[in-house]
Enzyme design. Sequence first.
Site, PDB file in Angstrom:
ATOM      1  N   ASP A 183      -4.877   3.934   0.978  1.00 35.65           N
ATOM      2  CA  ASP A 183      -5.766   2.774   0.911  1.00 35.65           C
ATOM      3  C   ASP A 183      -4.945   1.527   0.591  1.00 35.65           C
ATOM      4  O   ASP A 183      -4.113   1.531  -0.326  1.00 35.65           O
ATOM      5  CB  ASP A 183      -6.824   2.997  -0.170  1.00 35.65           C
ATOM      6  CG  ASP A 183      -7.854   1.883  -0.200  1.00 35.65           C
ATOM      7  OD1 ASP A 183      -8.779   1.917   0.623  1.00 35.65           O
ATOM      8  OD2 ASP A 183      -7.723   0.975  -1.045  1.00 35.65           O
ATOM      9  N   GLU A 227      -9.790  -0.267   5.578  1.00 41.46           N
ATOM     10  CA  GLU A 227      -8.382  -0.376   5.174  1.00 41.46           C
ATOM     11  C   GLU A 227      -7.795   0.962   4.753  1.00 41.46           C
ATOM     12  O   GLU A 227      -6.736   1.017   4.123  1.00 41.46           O
ATOM     13  CB  GLU A 227      -8.235  -1.398   4.030  1.00 41.46           C
ATOM     14  CG  GLU A 227      -8.846  -0.973   2.701  1.00 41.46           C
ATOM     15  CD  GLU A 227     -10.310  -1.331   2.571  1.00 41.46           C
ATOM     16  OE1 GLU A 227     -10.795  -1.364   1.438  1.00 41.46           O
ATOM     17  OE2 GLU A 227     -10.978  -1.586   3.596  1.00 41.46           O
TER      18      GLU A 227
END
Length: 330
Positions: A183, A227
Site C-alpha cells: 500500500d 493505491e
Amino acid sequence: MDIELGTQLIDSLRIGLILLDHKGRVVSWNGWMKRHSGLTLADVAGRRLEELFPEVSGSRLESSISDTLRFKLSAMLAPSLNPSLLPLYHRPGDRQRDQRMQQLIYVSPLRHEHCACLIQIHDMTAALRRERRLRAQSTQLIETSYQDPLTGVGNRRRFDQDLAQRFRQAKDKKRPIAMLMIDVDSFKAYNDHFGHQGGDACLIRVAQTLRDVLRRDGDRVSRYGGEEFALLLADTDGPAACAVAERLRLAVEKLDLPHPAAGIGRVSVSIGIAAMIPTDEQLCYILVAQADLALYTAKDAGRNRCMWYDAESGIARPLPDSALAGLHSK
C-alpha cells in the site's frame, strides 16, 4: 468437352495441378504451376518430383506419393505441420529471398490408364498471414484485459486468476507460496496535495519500481485496487518473502519522490507478508486475508515498514533480523 477447352480450364484454375503416371513421373503441369515454379511442362514432363526438386526426397510429400501409387491412399499435407515442400513463389524477388508460399497439398489416387496420382497445391500464404494477425490481435486483446491501464502491471482480474492457479499448484506440489500486499502510504494526502495527475504519476513510478526490482521471470505485480498492489511468489517461504518485501520497500523509498504529508517527507509503502504450504482444507483467500492483516498492522505501526503474518500466533510481527541482513547496507 474438347482437349483445348479442357487445357484452358485447367490452366485458369487458381490452384496448382500435377498429374503423375504409374511410375511417379509428371504427365501434366498446369499454368498455375508454371507461373509459381518458373518451369514449363516441357521442363518437367517425364521426370519425378524429387528429380526436379531434391528437397522432396525423403519428405512427407514423397512418402504420400508413394502410398498413393502403391496402395491408392489419399493424403493431405497441411502447412502448419509441413514446411513449404515445393519451391513455389509469388514474385521473382521472393525466389531470391527463398520466401516460399505456404502450401496445402492434397495427394489423391486416380484410376486411369496413363495417370495414377493427382496433386493439388493451394496457396495458403494470405490465409495463414491473416490467421497469425488475428491470433496476435487476440493475444493482445487478452493481455490488455488483464492489464491495469494506468500502471501497466496486472489488474485485479490478473491477480485473481494468478492466485487461483498458483495456489492450486502449490497445493498439488506441496510447495510454499507467499503473498505481498503493498500500500502506498498516505496516498489520499498525496493526491490532495499534487492533484490526480500527480497521483497517477506516483502510482506509475511505484508500479514500475516494484516490477523492476523483481528478479524472477514468473513474479508479477498486480494492482489490487486504488493505491494497493499485490504480488504472489511461488516456491517462496516466509523468510524469503520477507527479504523480497524489504527490498521492494527500500526501492520505493529510494525513489525520493517528495510527499509533504508523509512522516519521512517522501513516498513510501507499507507491506504485509503471508506465506504457507497450502493444504486441502485451505482456501486461497486465506492467504489474502493474512497478508491484508499484516499490511494493516504495518500501517497502524507507523507505515513505511513490512510486517509478516505469524500463523502460529495468528498475529502480524516485524520482520526477523534474518530477512533484513545485508539489505540496508546496499
